[in-house]
Design a protein around this motif. Structure first.
Motif, PDB file in Angstrom:
ATOM      1  N   GLU A  46     -16.992 -17.927 -19.909  1.00  0.00           N
ATOM      2  CA  GLU A  46     -17.135 -16.810 -18.970  1.00  0.00           C
ATOM      3  C   GLU A  46     -16.190 -15.674 -19.362  1.00  0.00           C
ATOM      4  N   LEU A  47     -14.956 -16.006 -19.749  1.00  0.00           N
ATOM      5  CA  LEU A  47     -14.016 -14.980 -20.231  1.00  0.00           C
ATOM      6  C   LEU A  47     -14.551 -14.289 -21.482  1.00  0.00           C
ATOM      7  N   LEU A  48     -15.149 -15.066 -22.370  1.00  0.00           N
ATOM      8  CA  LEU A  48     -15.719 -14.506 -23.597  1.00  0.00           C
ATOM      9  C   LEU A  48     -16.874 -13.566 -23.261  1.00  0.00           C
ATOM     10  N   ARG A  49     -17.715 -13.968 -22.290  1.00  0.00           N
ATOM     11  CA  ARG A  49     -18.831 -13.110 -21.863  1.00  0.00           C
ATOM     12  C   ARG A  49     -18.320 -11.757 -21.346  1.00  0.00           C
ATOM     13  N   GLU A  50     -17.203 -11.799 -20.625  1.00  0.00           N
ATOM     14  CA  GLU A  50     -16.636 -10.568 -20.064  1.00  0.00           C
ATOM     15  C   GLU A  50     -15.974  -9.709 -21.140  1.00  0.00           C
ATOM     16  N   THR A  51     -15.560 -10.327 -22.245  1.00  0.00           N
ATOM     17  CA  THR A  51     -14.817  -9.630 -23.287  1.00  0.00           C
ATOM     18  C   THR A  51     -15.729  -8.946 -24.295  1.00  0.00           C
ATOM     19  N   SER A  62     -26.577 -16.992 -22.120  1.00  0.00           N
ATOM     20  CA  SER A  62     -26.447 -18.442 -22.240  1.00  0.00           C
ATOM     21  C   SER A  62     -25.247 -18.749 -23.136  1.00  0.00           C
ATOM     22  N   LYS A  63     -24.872 -20.016 -23.192  1.00  0.00           N
ATOM     23  CA  LYS A  63     -23.724 -20.403 -24.022  1.00  0.00           C
ATOM     24  C   LYS A  63     -23.971 -20.037 -25.481  1.00  0.00           C
ATOM     25  N   ILE A  64     -25.153 -20.387 -25.976  1.00  0.00           N
ATOM     26  CA  ILE A  64     -25.434 -20.136 -27.398  1.00  0.00           C
ATOM     27  C   ILE A  64     -25.538 -18.638 -27.669  1.00  0.00           C
ATOM     28  N   GLU A  65     -26.134 -17.876 -26.750  1.00  0.00           N
ATOM     29  CA  GLU A  65     -26.205 -16.423 -26.921  1.00  0.00           C
ATOM     30  C   GLU A  65     -24.807 -15.815 -26.934  1.00  0.00           C
ATOM     31  N   THR A  66     -23.936 -16.307 -26.069  1.00  0.00           N
ATOM     32  CA  THR A  66     -22.557 -15.813 -26.011  1.00  0.00           C
ATOM     33  C   THR A  66     -21.837 -16.058 -27.333  1.00  0.00           C
ATOM     34  N   LEU A  67     -21.972 -17.262 -27.868  1.00  0.00           N
ATOM     35  CA  LEU A  67     -21.300 -17.594 -29.125  1.00  0.00           C
ATOM     36  C   LEU A  67     -21.862 -16.793 -30.290  1.00  0.00           C
ATOM     37  N   ARG A  68     -23.181 -16.638 -30.338  1.00  0.00           N
ATOM     38  CA  ARG A  68     -23.786 -15.855 -31.425  1.00  0.00           C
ATOM     39  C   ARG A  68     -23.354 -14.387 -31.343  1.00  0.00           C
ATOM     40  N   LEU A  69     -23.365 -13.848 -30.140  1.00  0.00           N
ATOM     41  CA  LEU A  69     -22.959 -12.448 -29.957  1.00  0.00           C
ATOM     42  C   LEU A  69     -21.489 -12.263 -30.349  1.00  0.00           C
ATOM     43  N   ALA A  70     -20.644 -13.204 -29.972  1.00  0.00           N
ATOM     44  CA  ALA A  70     -19.219 -13.127 -30.330  1.00  0.00           C
ATOM     45  C   ALA A  70     -19.040 -13.186 -31.840  1.00  0.00           C
ATOM     46  N   ASN A  72     -21.234 -12.328 -34.165  1.00  0.00           N
ATOM     47  CA  ASN A  72     -21.717 -11.069 -34.742  1.00  0.00           C
ATOM     48  C   ASN A  72     -20.737  -9.930 -34.482  1.00  0.00           C
ATOM     49  N   TYR A  73     -20.145  -9.917 -33.307  1.00  0.00           N
ATOM     50  CA  TYR A  73     -19.167  -8.876 -32.960  1.00  0.00           C
ATOM     51  C   TYR A  73     -17.937  -8.969 -33.860  1.00  0.00           C
ATOM     52  N   ILE A  74     -17.459 -10.175 -34.079  1.00  0.00           N
ATOM     53  CA  ILE A  74     -16.291 -10.391 -34.955  1.00  0.00           C
ATOM     54  C   ILE A  74     -16.639  -9.956 -36.378  1.00  0.00           C
ATOM     55  N   GLU A  75     -17.837 -10.318 -36.852  1.00  0.00           N
ATOM     56  CA  GLU A  75     -18.250  -9.908 -38.194  1.00  0.00           C
ATOM     57  C   GLU A  75     -18.310  -8.387 -38.316  1.00  0.00           C
ATOM     58  N   ALA A  76     -18.847  -7.718 -37.292  1.00  0.00           N
ATOM     59  CA  ALA A  76     -18.953  -6.260 -37.315  1.00  0.00           C
ATOM     60  C   ALA A  76     -17.559  -5.631 -37.320  1.00  0.00           C
ATOM     61  N   LEU A  77     -16.646  -6.171 -36.535  1.00  0.00           N
ATOM     62  CA  LEU A  77     -15.279  -5.644 -36.519  1.00  0.00           C
ATOM     63  C   LEU A  77     -14.589  -5.857 -37.868  1.00  0.00           C
ATOM     64  N   THR A  78     -14.858  -6.998 -38.492  1.00  0.00           N
ATOM     65  CA  THR A  78     -14.263  -7.320 -39.790  1.00  0.00           C
ATOM     66  C   THR A  78     -14.735  -6.313 -40.839  1.00  0.00           C
ATOM     67  N   LEU A  79     -16.004  -5.910 -40.787  1.00  0.00           N
ATOM     68  CA  LEU A  79     -16.538  -4.963 -41.763  1.00  0.00           C
ATOM     69  C   LEU A  79     -15.929  -3.579 -41.599  1.00  0.00           C
ATOM     70  N   MET A  80     -15.444  -3.273 -40.410  1.00  0.00           N
ATOM     71  CA  MET A  80     -14.855  -1.956 -40.154  1.00  0.00           C
ATOM     72  C   MET A  80     -13.457  -1.817 -40.767  1.00  0.00           C
ATOM     73  N   ILE A  81     -12.819  -2.925 -41.078  1.00  0.00           N
ATOM     74  CA  ILE A  81     -11.447  -2.898 -41.607  1.00  0.00           C
ATOM     75  C   ILE A  81     -11.439  -2.443 -43.048  1.00  0.00           C
TER      76      ILE A  81
END
Length: 81
Positions: A46-51, A62-70, A72-81
């Motif tokens: 739930e904290l991850l969903r809010e973040t 859903s749990k799996i959607e939350t993990l996949r989105l997280a 992908n978000y981490i990967e996108a942030l990594t590419l920005m560095i």
């Protein structure tokens, strides 16, 4: 007459009332630990969903959607560095 294969492993002892009570007590404790584990996992999800940013406000991810989105978000942030 068909022969059954030999059973492997230790022989099971008969369930005495004392053994049954001990078994039930251990089972109750294990179930309680599992409920607490799942409660903690769901709280963190739930904290991850809010973040993580997402657009679907009408329906909870859903749990799996939350993990996949997280992920992908981490990967996108990594590419920005």
């Amino acid at each position: 007459a068909e022969r059954l294969p030999k059973r492997r492993g230790p022989k099971k002892k008969p369930m005495t009332p004392m053994r049954l009570a001990r078994f039930q007590h251990r089972r109750l404790n294990a179930n309680c630990r599992e409920r607490e584990r799942m409660k903690g996992l769901n709280e963190q999800l739930e904290l991850l969903r809010e973040t993580i940013p997402h657009f679907s406000l009408a329906q909870k991810l859903s749990k799996i959607e939350t993990l996949r989105l997280a992920k992908n978000y981490i990967e996108a942030l990594t590419l920005m560095i």
